[in-house]
Structure formats: C-alpha cells, structure tokens
Design an enzyme around this catalytic site. Structure first.
Site, PDB file in Angstrom:
ATOM      1  N   ARG A 114       0.818  -1.216   0.000  1.00 40.84           N
ATOM      2  CA  ARG A 114       0.000   0.000   0.000  1.00 40.84           C
ATOM      3  C   ARG A 114       0.854   1.269   0.000  1.00 40.84           C
ATOM      4  NH1 ARG A 114      -2.171  -3.711  -1.285  1.00 40.84           N
ATOM      5  NH2 ARG A 114      -4.104  -4.646  -0.523  1.00 40.84           N
ATOM      6  N   GLU A 157      -5.168   3.901   5.978  1.00 37.95           N
ATOM      7  CA  GLU A 157      -5.038   3.639   4.547  1.00 37.95           C
ATOM      8  C   GLU A 157      -5.768   4.714   3.754  1.00 37.95           C
ATOM      9  OE1 GLU A 157      -6.374   0.132   1.430  1.00 37.95           O
ATOM     10  OE2 GLU A 157      -5.486  -0.456   3.339  1.00 37.95           O
ATOM     11  N   SER A 190     -11.384   0.288   2.590  1.00 34.87           N
ATOM     12  CA  SER A 190     -10.626  -0.129   3.771  1.00 34.87           C
ATOM     13  C   SER A 190     -10.018   1.088   4.452  1.00 34.87           C
ATOM     14  CB  SER A 190      -9.533  -1.108   3.372  1.00 34.87           C
ATOM     15  OG  SER A 190     -10.084  -2.310   2.880  1.00 34.87           O
TER      16      SER A 190
END
Length: 309
Positions: free
Chosen positions: A182, A301, A231
């Site tokens: 990520r 995130e 998310s």
C-alpha cells in the site's frame, strides 16, 4: 464556519493565459468523494489533457500548494476545505484504455480500476482481474500500490507516466517506484497520467467469471452500497485490521453520524449526516481502542486532506 480563502483564480489565469482546462474557485469537493463530506477547494482545476496539466504546473506560482484527487473512493476531505489548488483528472484524455501488442494494456490515470479489469478480460488478457475489487482509479492504484484478492498493482505494472510540479513529463519503470504494501516511492509532487500493464494470455470467459466471483465476494462482505471509503486501515504485518478492530469491541461504534460498519469493521460509514470530523474522529477512536486492547497501532489507509473548521 469554513475558513475564508482568497480567490486565486484570477491570479492563476493571469499566470497561465493559455489554459484549456476548467478552473473553479471555492468548488465543492464533497460530491467527488464516496463519503460525501468535506469543505471546498480554494481552486479546483480539471486539465484538458496531459499537455494542459504540464502547462498549468509549469506556470503555477511556486508558493501555491497542489493536491490531487481521483475518484474519491479512499478519501476524507476535511470540513474546512483544501487550500491552494486541487487537481482532478477526468474526461477522455485521462480515462482512455488501449490494448497493445504482447498482452499489454495502457490506461489513463482517471480510468476506473474496474473498467480496466473488464477491458483486459474482454481482450483475453489475464492478470488484471484483481483490479475489479478495487474501488478507485489507476492514478490512485499507482500512488498506493493498490491491491485486492491476491493481486497488487506492482505485479502487473510495467511503467507509469506523469507530470511533476515543474511541469516536466516524467516516466518511471516499475522498479523506480519502489512499491511496497500500500505504498509507492514515487516523488510526492508527481501527478500520474497513465500506466502500462503487462498481462498474459487468458480465456475471456474464465477471466470474467473470476471477476464475477470477486464482485460477489465484495457484495457479501463489504458495505459497498453505503457512503463509505473502502478499507480504512492498513493490515499490520501478520494481522488483519478488521480482526483487531473487532477484538477491541469497535464493531458498530458510533461518533456523531459516522459508524464502524457492522458488516466489515475496517469500513467506516456516513449514516447520512456525518461530517468529515465525525468520520476522522471515529477512526482515531478506533485506533486508540485497538492500541489499548492489542498493543497494535493501526495506520490509516484512507487519505485525509485539507484543514479542519
């Protein structure tokens, strides 16, 4: 009350008189985010194409900050709005998808991930079906090495193209981007404009069937029909964020009109009247409770931009 920002539109227009894109002062950003919250952009710019973007950045006064947004699926815009210029890519110039020889596919940064996955499947290009499970655009996938259902952007990426703050067009091989979980190591000032992906030969029907399975799995496990942002927290090494959140007793937790999803507790939901502050404060409360209960410090995130009221 929102902070009053001076209108920079006239100054920017004077510095770049040959702009072809759209400039708007005090432009609402909430409609561009999946949470449907947040204050205005001091100035919103939608470039006509890559050359227009490069011209704009080259001529933009250096002291004016630049923020880029995509489809707004993984984004919180704070209630006080965003200072400086917000750039949002869109339209045909940044949304094109083209199949190339050798089972390759080139996609504009504004192309939705799911459209890229479908185009690849219909062309018999395997290896991009995982993009069907990512609710964003290619630009965002490049910036955060987006992944889902066992696949990551870096695994299919050959190269990426963009424009830096000086207005220079730059290109990166996948190794140059130093992608990890990520995360992309691309310079912060680069605005991605397109990417080239490598797939492998596959059967269109089988790939489409795999995409259908991904869609079904998402609909069963994620609150995709709510005002949500995907998310919320990264999975810590060896852990699942949702399990830690559940273990800390946060499933269904409410702050203002924001709530931790009962269906999937790594998703936050705007129940209808939440502010950006409600959502961000809820996320911070979840982080605090998880830290107290498990010793693990969750990392956001979702991207958060702008200033508070």
């Amino acid at each position: 009350m929102s902070r009053a920002f001076p209108d920079p539109a006239a100054r920017v227009a004077a510095a770049a008189p040959e702009l072809r894109g759209r400039l708007a002062a005090q432009a609402k950003l909430a409609p561009f985010t999946w949470f449907r919250v947040g204050g205005p952009a001091e100035l919103l710019f939608s470039p006509a194409d890559e050359a227009d973007l490069a011209y704009f950045l080259k001529n933009l006064p250096a002291e004016i900050p630049v923020t880029t947004i995509g489809l707004g699926s993984n984004l919180i815009v704070r209630d006080g709005g965003v200072k400086g210029v917000v750039i949002r890519l869109g339209g045909k110039a940044f949304g094109e998808i083209a199949v190339e020889e050798g089972f390759r596919l080139r996609a504009g940064a504004a192309a939705p991930d799911m459209r890229v996955a479908k185009a690849a499947a219909e062309a018999g290009i395997d290896g991009l079906a995982f993009l069907r499970g990512i609710p964003g655009s290619i630009g965002g996938a490049l910036r955060m090495n987006a992944g889902a259902h066992g696949g990551e952007t870096k695994e299919a990426l050959i190269s990426a193209r963009g424009v830096n703050r000086k207005g220079e067009i730059v290109e990166f091989a996948v190794a140059d981007l130093r992608m990890t979980y990520r995360h992309s190591g691309a310079p912060e000032d680069v605005i991605f404009t397109s990417a080239l992906f490598q797939g492998k030969p596959g059967d269109p029907q089988q790939i489409l069937a795999e995409m259908d399975r991904i869609t079904e799995a998402r609909e069963k496990s994620q609150p995709i029909r709510e005002k949500t942002g995907g998310s919320t927290f990264k999975n810590p090494p060896g852990e699942k964020a949702w399990q830690l959140i559940d273990r800390a007793g946060c499933r269904g937790l409410v702050v203002g009109d924001a709530q931790v999803s009962e269906m999937h507790c790594n998703f936050l939901i705007n129940r209808g009247a939440a502010t950006a502050a409600d959502i961000e404060n809820l996320g911070e409360e979840v982080r605090a409770r998880v830290k107290a209960a498990t010793g693990v410090e969750l990392q956001w995130e979702i991207k958060r931009i702008g200033v508070t009221k």
